[in-house]
Structure formats: structure tokens, C-alpha cells
Design a protein around this motif. Structure first.
Motif, PDB file in Angstrom:
ATOM      1  N   VAL A 195       0.835  -1.202   0.000  1.00  8.48           N
ATOM      2  CA  VAL A 195       0.000   0.000   0.000  1.00  8.48           C
ATOM      3  C   VAL A 195       0.872   1.256   0.000  1.00  8.48           C
ATOM      4  N   TYR A 196       1.745   1.362   0.982  1.00 11.28           N
ATOM      5  CA  TYR A 196       2.654   2.514   1.015  1.00 11.28           C
ATOM      6  C   TYR A 196       3.527   2.536  -0.237  1.00 11.28           C
ATOM      7  N   GLY A 197       4.076   1.382  -0.608  1.00 12.10           N
ATOM      8  CA  GLY A 197       4.967   1.324  -1.766  1.00 12.10           C
ATOM      9  C   GLY A 197       4.301   1.779  -3.046  1.00 12.10           C
ATOM     10  N   ALA A 198       3.101   1.281  -3.315  1.00 16.69           N
ATOM     11  CA  ALA A 198       2.401   1.648  -4.547  1.00 16.69           C
ATOM     12  C   ALA A 198       2.023   3.122  -4.551  1.00 16.69           C
ATOM     13  N   ALA A 199       1.459   3.603  -3.439  1.00 13.49           N
ATOM     14  CA  ALA A 199       1.019   5.004  -3.384  1.00 13.49           C
ATOM     15  C   ALA A 199       2.207   5.954  -3.492  1.00 13.49           C
ATOM     16  N   ALA A 200       3.310   5.612  -2.821  1.00 15.62           N
ATOM     17  CA  ALA A 200       4.485   6.477  -2.857  1.00 15.62           C
ATOM     18  C   ALA A 200       5.100   6.542  -4.244  1.00 15.62           C
TER      19      ALA A 200
END
Length: 245
Positions: A195-200
Motif C-alpha cells: 500500500v505505502y509502496g504503490a502510493a508512494a
């Protein structure tokens, strides 16, 4: 927790694998037990020196010593088997054979997974409508599980030399999908890696939160879409895909 509504156009959907498309509970301990049984039968000196917990400790030691392979679960497991064999007195060709035989049986058992009930329906609904990709930090192989026909590409940390949430992983996925990052929906269960990886990295992130867990305090808040099942997400995506055409 910042909720975001998915936005058209959507041209690609990428999925994490373990605990997203299938349940991995109990699978790795079973695979390790299968591996231990082979060693016990054919290379008994190894199991006399190193038990299951000892093997995990060896892998942790190697990961600390070799940060260049810490992302690569295959390399770490092979290296752990090699070191265990060396500690037991094996060397040369027999040590090479030990590593290959033990890893092969582990990997086969590691793929004895159980698909979630909503997985196939989701993949069938997307097939032919958008580009579909798999992105894993593990060593799961969609072909071994019989899902490769549903995917246009698959990426793993083992092959890329980097693991989610690294920008290299998501940049490579966007390149393989052939579309802008903002037109890709990435789906995963892991808040940090997926989640963090994709959004970032500019993608539309979906948190597959089957257990209604709370957002962890040690992960920065990022805009994302929480869903409790792939079936729920399927309905969202099909509507957006129609809008995107």
C-alpha cells in the motif's frame, strides 16, 4: 487513515501474491518440514547439527552478513542450506547436490497453496480488459500454481534485485504494463510493501484488509482504497474499466 476513491482511467491492475491471491498460513512450515525430512533421510548429519529453528537463525545471520541478497528469499534459503551442510561436514559436489535437492523439495511444497474463494473470479473478470501483473517479494511462481494464463507479466524481488516498496519494483511494473503509474491499481495485503509502496510511487493503492486490521502506526499514512475482499474490489474495477474505454 486517508481513504481514496479509485479513479478512471484504469489500464492495468497488479497484485501481490501471498496472502492476497492465496492463503499461505501453514504452507511455509509444511514446506520446511518436507525439506527437513529429505535432509534427515539423505543427509542426516545436517539435521543432527541444525534443527528447523537453527536453519532460520542461519538465514538471519546470512541476511545480516550479506545485505546484497537480503531481499532474495531464494538466495537466502540456498545459502542457509549450504552453510548448514558445511557445518555438518559436507563439501564439494555432494554439498552442491544437497542444496539443490533440499531446495527443490521445499519449493515444490511451498507452492501447495489454497486460493481464496474470490481469486479466480477476479482474475477472470479482468482477463482481456486490462493489463494484469503479479509483483511479489517472495519466490512464488504463478505458473507452478496454474495461474499464468491470467497474467500479462510477473515480477519478483528475486529477479529484480530489489523488493517492494522500492521504487525500482513499481517503476519496472509500470514499464511492463506500458502505462502511466497513475493508471495502475496495485492490490496487496501488506501495508508497508504494497500500500505505502504503490502510493508512494504514483499508483492507485488498494489495501486488501480481509481481517479488518488497523492501520499500523509505524507506516506513513498514504491515500489508498481499503477493501475487505477481492469480490468487493471486482465490482469497483469493472465499473471503472467501462468508464476507461
Amino acid at each position: 487513515m486517508t481513504r481514496r476513491t479509485l479513479q478512471a482511467p484504469i489500464a492495468a491492475v497488479t497484485f501481490d501474491l501471498d496472502f492476497t491471491l492465496w492463503d499461505l498460513d501453514g504452507v511455509l512450515p509444511h514446506a520446511e518440514a518436507v525439506c527437513h525430512g529429505l535432509l534427515e533421510q539423505h543427509y542426516p548429519a545436517v539435521t543432527q547439527h541444525v534443527g528447523a529453528e537453527g536453519m532460520r537463525e542461519l538465514r538471519n545471520q546470512i541476511a545480516a552478513e550479506r545485505p546484497d541478497i537480503a531481499h532474495d528469499v531464494t538466495a537466502l534459503r540456498r545459502a542457509g542450506l549450504r552453510r548448514a551442510g558445511e557445518l555438518a561436514g559436507y563439501a564439494g559436489p555432494i554439498l552442491d547436490t544437497l542444496v539443490e535437492e533440499a531446495f527443490d523439495v521445499f519449493l515444490e511444497a511451498r507452492h501447495a497453496v489454497r486460493l481464496y474463494p474470490d481469486t479466480l473470479a477476479m482474475l477472470r473478470a479482468l482477463q482481456g480488459r486490462v493489463r494484469v501483473g503479479a509483483i511479489t517479494n517472495g519466490n512464488a511462481d504463478i505458473a507452478r500454481i496454474g495461474l499464468d494464463a491470467y497474467f500479462d507479466f510477473a515480477l519478483s524481488a528475486v529477479d529484480l534485485g530489489a523488493a517492494k516498496p522500492s521504487h525500482l519494483v513499481f517503476d519496472t511494473a509500470a514499464g511492463r504494463a506500458g502505462v502511466a503509474a497513475g493508471q495502475i491499481v496495485h492490490v496487496g495485503d501488506d501495508v508497508h510493501s504494497d500500500v505505502y509502496g504503490a502510493a508512494a510511487n504514483g499508483m492507485q493503492a488498494v489495501w486488501l484488509n480481509r481481517d479488518n486490521a488497523a492501520w499500523p502506526g509505524d507506516v506513513p499514512d498514504v491515500p489508498h482504497t481499503p477493501v475487505s475482499s477481492l469480490a468487493e474490489l471486482e465490482g469497483m474495477l469493472l465499473g471503472l474499466i467501462r468508464e476507461s474505454m
